[in-house]
Design a protein around this motif. Structure first.
Motif, PDB file in Angstrom:
ATOM      1  N   ALA A 201      30.037 -35.282 -31.154  1.00 40.43           N
ATOM      2  CA  ALA A 201      30.464 -36.417 -32.041  1.00 40.43           C
ATOM      3  C   ALA A 201      31.349 -35.837 -33.241  1.00 40.43           C
ATOM      4  CB  ALA A 201      29.360 -37.456 -32.237  1.00 40.43           C
ATOM      5  N   ASN A 202      30.844 -34.868 -33.807  1.00 37.64           N
ATOM      6  CA  ASN A 202      31.147 -34.343 -35.118  1.00 37.64           C
ATOM      7  C   ASN A 202      32.487 -33.627 -34.794  1.00 37.64           C
ATOM      8  OD1 ASN A 202      29.738 -34.909 -37.519  1.00 37.64           O
ATOM      9  ND2 ASN A 202      28.175 -34.375 -36.140  1.00 37.64           N
ATOM     10  N   VAL A 203      32.905 -32.973 -33.581  1.00 37.27           N
ATOM     11  CA  VAL A 203      34.019 -32.550 -32.994  1.00 37.27           C
ATOM     12  C   VAL A 203      35.028 -33.471 -32.961  1.00 37.27           C
ATOM     13  CG1 VAL A 203      35.283 -31.216 -31.306  1.00 37.27           C
ATOM     14  CG2 VAL A 203      32.877 -30.455 -31.854  1.00 37.27           C
ATOM     15  N   LYS A 208      39.894 -36.515 -34.715  1.00 35.04           N
ATOM     16  CA  LYS A 208      40.561 -37.824 -35.239  1.00 35.04           C
ATOM     17  C   LYS A 208      41.163 -37.515 -36.556  1.00 35.04           C
ATOM     18  CE  LYS A 208      38.536 -41.686 -34.572  1.00 35.04           C
ATOM     19  NZ  LYS A 208      37.317 -42.584 -34.419  1.00 35.04           N
ATOM     20  N   ARG A 209      40.372 -36.577 -37.365  1.00 31.85           N
ATOM     21  CA  ARG A 209      40.970 -36.279 -38.777  1.00 31.85           C
ATOM     22  C   ARG A 209      42.239 -35.651 -38.679  1.00 31.85           C
ATOM     23  NH1 ARG A 209      38.831 -32.418 -42.396  1.00 31.85           N
ATOM     24  NH2 ARG A 209      39.380 -32.898 -44.462  1.00 31.85           N
ATOM     25  N   ILE A 210      42.426 -34.622 -37.897  1.00 32.26           N
ATOM     26  CA  ILE A 210      43.568 -33.888 -37.681  1.00 32.26           C
ATOM     27  C   ILE A 210      44.610 -34.709 -37.236  1.00 32.26           C
ATOM     28  CG2 ILE A 210      44.688 -31.838 -36.344  1.00 32.26           C
ATOM     29  CD1 ILE A 210      42.142 -30.377 -36.931  1.00 32.26           C
ATOM     30  N   ILE A 238      32.834 -41.625 -30.419  1.00 32.07           N
ATOM     31  CA  ILE A 238      34.244 -42.020 -30.847  1.00 32.07           C
ATOM     32  C   ILE A 238      34.442 -42.755 -32.159  1.00 32.07           C
ATOM     33  CG2 ILE A 238      35.069 -41.593 -28.354  1.00 32.07           C
ATOM     34  CD1 ILE A 238      35.727 -44.486 -28.368  1.00 32.07           C
ATOM     35  N   GLU A 239      33.173 -43.462 -32.440  1.00 31.98           N
ATOM     36  CA  GLU A 239      33.299 -44.435 -33.642  1.00 31.98           C
ATOM     37  C   GLU A 239      34.382 -45.557 -33.725  1.00 31.98           C
ATOM     38  OE1 GLU A 239      32.927 -41.406 -36.783  1.00 31.98           O
ATOM     39  OE2 GLU A 239      30.781 -41.866 -36.970  1.00 31.98           O
ATOM     40  N   GLU A 240      34.523 -46.048 -32.433  1.00 34.79           N
ATOM     41  CA  GLU A 240      35.437 -46.990 -32.128  1.00 34.79           C
ATOM     42  C   GLU A 240      34.795 -48.075 -31.141  1.00 34.79           C
ATOM     43  OE1 GLU A 240      38.579 -47.238 -33.461  1.00 34.79           O
ATOM     44  OE2 GLU A 240      39.014 -45.202 -33.901  1.00 34.79           O
ATOM     45  N   PHE A 454      33.522 -38.944 -43.461  1.00 35.97           N
ATOM     46  CA  PHE A 454      33.789 -38.005 -42.373  1.00 35.97           C
ATOM     47  C   PHE A 454      33.285 -38.937 -41.119  1.00 35.97           C
ATOM     48  CE2 PHE A 454      32.280 -34.301 -39.702  1.00 35.97           C
ATOM     49  CZ  PHE A 454      33.538 -33.924 -39.165  1.00 35.97           C
ATOM     50  N   GLY A 455      34.334 -39.572 -40.218  1.00 38.14           N
ATOM     51  CA  GLY A 455      33.910 -40.412 -39.365  1.00 38.14           C
ATOM     52  C   GLY A 455      33.288 -41.648 -40.175  1.00 38.14           C
ATOM     53  N   ARG A 456      32.153 -42.292 -39.905  1.00 38.18           N
ATOM     54  CA  ARG A 456      31.528 -43.195 -40.615  1.00 38.18           C
ATOM     55  C   ARG A 456      30.694 -42.613 -41.595  1.00 38.18           C
ATOM     56  NH1 ARG A 456      30.260 -47.233 -35.459  1.00 38.18           N
ATOM     57  NH2 ARG A 456      32.304 -47.928 -35.249  1.00 38.18           N
ATOM     58  N   SER A 457      30.644 -41.315 -41.809  1.00 41.79           N
ATOM     59  CA  SER A 457      29.658 -40.633 -42.562  1.00 41.79           C
ATOM     60  C   SER A 457      30.145 -40.611 -44.362  1.00 41.79           C
ATOM     61  CB  SER A 457      29.070 -39.638 -41.898  1.00 41.79           C
ATOM     62  OG  SER A 457      27.820 -39.194 -42.594  1.00 41.79           O
TER      63      SER A 457
END
Ligand code: ZN
Length: 753
Positions: A201-203, A208-210, A238-240, A454-457
């Motif tokens: 999930a963190n990868v 997504k950031r890149i 995927i936080e979607e 970072f994502g939802r964090s």
């Protein structure tokens, strides 16, 4: 009548066999549900399908194509062998035909699956007038090819480890991919749970950031075997919010599913015939009738022991091929590919495997599947069972129970097994250790703004912490990487499997590498004098060089195998929450030290103990989270210390198994330790801990639902027919002569007061 139908009938007419069957379920054949190829799909790919003889799609394939073309993130949940690869290959290849600049990234949990996938993609795209470049990108990819793949690969097929350590940190070399990335395919999604899922999930957050940096916002297409919460897991990863497709349109032939409980040998002690020996008996009759069979065992050792038995049963002449193979981690890739190929061609008649073959590796469909011991979850059981079953003709799957409580619970409650949806897959991307590691990796890739998420964090405090640690420096409200090292190198997505010990056979003058084991298993499996089994041959370990990660072995021929004892010490580092009552409850951070100090020699077939020996190896250390229960002195009345100890040991044996049912995780994810006077609490204490560095949330959950768990534990003990405790409830009768059943129930009374 097919040989399998005949054999099934013989079993049904055999009262002795049937007395061990607790349920014989016939899963009826199902007709396929078909639909026209959706209009949304590019005409050129529709044509390519028609030339390959595909005029209609299964309903779930058509639904997937439509969902993706609506622009939705899409999750497809279907069983093994239901044609799920077309669900993502069709929209992806369609997009490439429309726009040659378009790119896609495929993630599979293992290299082998990725390589399978490329062969299938090349087959699908071979008839198109436009060349679509599909490549695997992994540790085996030749350096000379890498540049070309980075530049002009349309579909790059890789695994999360490679994405994490080789692609994301070097994103500047992958500009074409990230600028034009339209689809990300994640197959075998259910594998991404527990610690591995939390990493992945963190990868994906980093990915997504890149993508955002290069201006792309790809759609996700995910595929999963049946689990209870596909939408929830997909959203964690995927936080979607995805669209979920669950109805399966693929046809299915009739399947017999048998739950088998080996006959009781000693009712007082709860001893049953060994599940390995029973599986051996059933598998031998299947293979002798020329029925292609896969046998799953719980351990690598199980594979080798069963392989030896089966080969003996075949009574073949020396030099002749038995047609039976073993398959597990530790075999070299070349060996594994040869076995997979032999299975597809029908040359291999029987294969004994760990769950390594549970994954989607293509071995064709077999006729029969025997599962030796409950694999730990309903989802895994169905996945293993899915290895047998063709489009037409009968197939069978059989679960052979062992004496462990969870196994006994499953075979004595068939409705629980057949009626219940499989487990929820849990992952915790915000596990502090995992999150911190990936924020480090992400800051190496691109600097963070001080108010970035970072994502939802929310990671504001974490960024400050990393600045204090001299990992980052801040400038104009941005955090930049400042260490010399390259962070992804030090972070393994699979915690325990990164560093392997290589096994070297020195029987002949020129030594050869015959396999490997991970560093944490090495003290258990390749300590000095251990019998290491490989491909049905026995090797004795002569020397284990732990520092150099090498084990030197020599071929032997003995009538026993070895089994090592693990002892564990636990220390509390920090308490997060506590609640004092009749028992004191808490959860927090702990340190676990594990040590293998001795091993036993166990004779084949009879399983009698032939003696033991010491093991002299350093201990291994792990930080994780634990939940613990401590008994204040007045809560236990006049219960003698020896009884308290027996009760605690009994609960330590049983509670992790029952808790794994309640929390829907694998029993191996949890461990227990008991201390009759714990240094930290100074009280009799039972500890239950997450068997992963950093923990993934199970301890906190146990703190919350401990009453449910303990009520179920009490039910297992009171339902068991034994007198003083047995392997089917609280474990074997204690060697000290103390019996555990009564004190365990006394402790439970206190806990549930
Ligand atoms: Zn019992």
């Amino acid at each position: 009548m097919s040989p399998l139908d005949e054999l099934l009938q013989q079993w049904q007419n055999n009262p002795e066999f049937m007395s061990s069957v607790t349920r014989w379920e016939v899963v009826p054949a199902v007709e396929g549900s078909y639909r026209d190829i959706p209009e949304e799909l590019d005409p050129r790919i529709r044509e390519a399908l028609v030339t390959r003889g595909i005029k209609k799609l299964y309903s779930h394939q058509a639904a997937a194509v439509e969902a993706v073309s609506r622009g939705n993130h899409t999750v497809i949940v279907t069983p093994t062998a239901s044609g799920k690869t077309l669900c993502y290959n069709l929209p992806v290849v369609g997009a490439m035909i429309k726009n040659p600049a378009s790119r896609a990234l495929y993630l599979f949990p293992t290299k082998a699956l990725a390589q399978d996938q490329v062969a299938e993609l090349r087959d699908l795209t071979s008839g198109l007038d436009r060349k679509i470049n599909c490549h695997t990108y992994d540790g085996d990819t030749e350096p000379g090819l890498r540049r070309g793949i980075r530049h002009s690969g349309h579909i790059v097929v890789t695994n999360p480890d490679m994405l994490h350590s080789a692609i994301l940190p070097h994103h500047t070399k992958w500009v074409q991919l990230f600028q034009n990335l339209e689809y990300i395919v994640i197959d075998e999604m259910h594998q991404y749970r527990g610690v591995f899922g939390s990493h992945v999930a963190n990868v994906i957050r980093r990915l997504k950031r890149i993508c955002a940096f290069y201006g792309s916002s790809p759609r996700f297409i995910l595929c999963s075997a049946t689990i209870a919460n596909p939408g929830e897991l997909a959203e964690t990863l995927i936080e979607e919010k995805p669209e979920i497709i669950t109805e399966n349109g693929a046809p299915r032939a009739e399947k017999h599913f048998i739950l088998y409980n080996p006959p009781m040998v000693n009712p007082e002690l709860g001893l049953r015939r060994s599940s390995l020996l029973e599986a051996n008996r059933v598998a031998s009759s299947l293979i002798k009738s020329d029925i292609q069979t896969i046998i799953f065992t719980r351990s690598r050792l199980g594979v080798e022991v069963l392989l030896t038995y089966l080969k003996q049963n075949m009574k073949i002449r020396p030099g002749e091929d038995s047609g039976i193979r073993g398959y597990r981690g530790g075999y070299l890739p070349k060996e594994r590919r040869a076995i997979e190929d032999g299975l597809r061609r029908g040359k291999v008649k029987g294969v004994v495997s760990t769950n390594a073959l549970e994954l989607g590796i293509d071995i064709g469909a077999l006729d029969a599947c025997i599962i030796t011991g409950y694999p730990g979850s309903i989802a895994s059981t169905w996945q293993q069972a899915g290895r047998s079953g063709r489009r037409s003709g009968t197939s069978m799957a059989m679960l052979v129970a062992n004496s462990e409580p969870l196994n006994q619970y499953i075979v004595s409650n068939p409705d629980y097994f057949f009626g219940r949806t499989p487990e929820r897959a849990l992952a915790d991307p915000d596990n502090m250790i995992i999150l911190t590691n990936h924020v480090r990796c992400a800051s190496f890739e691109l600097p963070f703004n001080h108010d970035d998420k970072f994502g939802r964090s929310d990671i504001g405090e974490l960024l400050k912490f990393l600045e204090d640690e001299n990992v980052l420096y801040s400038n104009d409200g941005r955090y930049h990487w400042m260490e010399d090292t390259y962070p992804a190198e030090e972070v393994s997505l699979r915690s325990a499997t990164r560093e392997n010990v290589v096994i070297i056979d020195t029987t002949n003058p020129s030594p050869v590498v015959i396999g490997e084991v991970d560093r944490f298993s090495a003290p258990m499996l390749v300590h000095e004098e251990a019998i290491y089994m490989h491909a049905g041959r026995q090797f004795q370990v002569e020397k284990l060089d732990f520092a150099e990660k090498k084990a030197y072995v020599r071929q032997v021929d003995v009538n026993y195998f070895t089994d090592a004892n693990l002892s564990v010490d636990l220390k509390i580092l920090d308490t997060f929450e506590e609640l004092n009552g009749p028992v004191n409850l808490a959860w927090g951070d702990v340190r676990i030290n594990a040590l293998v100090s001795m091993f036993k020699k166990i004779r084949f077939n009879t399983h009698e103990n032939l003696g033991s020996g010491p093991v002299d190896l350093p201990e291994t250390e792990m930080h994780t989270t634990a939940f613990w229960l401590a008994f204040p002195p007045d809560s236990l009345g006049s219960m003698p210390l020896s009884a308290i100890q027996a009760g605690l040991i009994s609960l330590a044996n049983l509670v992790p198994q029952v808790a794994s049912l309640q929390m829907m995780c694998d029993p191996r994810d949890l461990r227990a330790v008991s201390q009759v006077k714990a240094p930290f609490t100074e009280l009799p204490t039972l500890y239950l801990y997450d068997n992963f560095p950093g923990g993934v949330g199970y301890s906190q959950e146990m703190y919350r639902i401990y009453r449910d768990i303990m009520q179920a534990v009490r039910k297992v003990i009171t339902d068991c027919h034994c007198v003083e405790g047995c392997p089917s409830c609280i474990g074997p009768v204690l060697q000290e002569g103390e019996t555990g059943k009564k004190p365990a129930l006394q402790l439970l009374e206190v806990i549930l007061k």
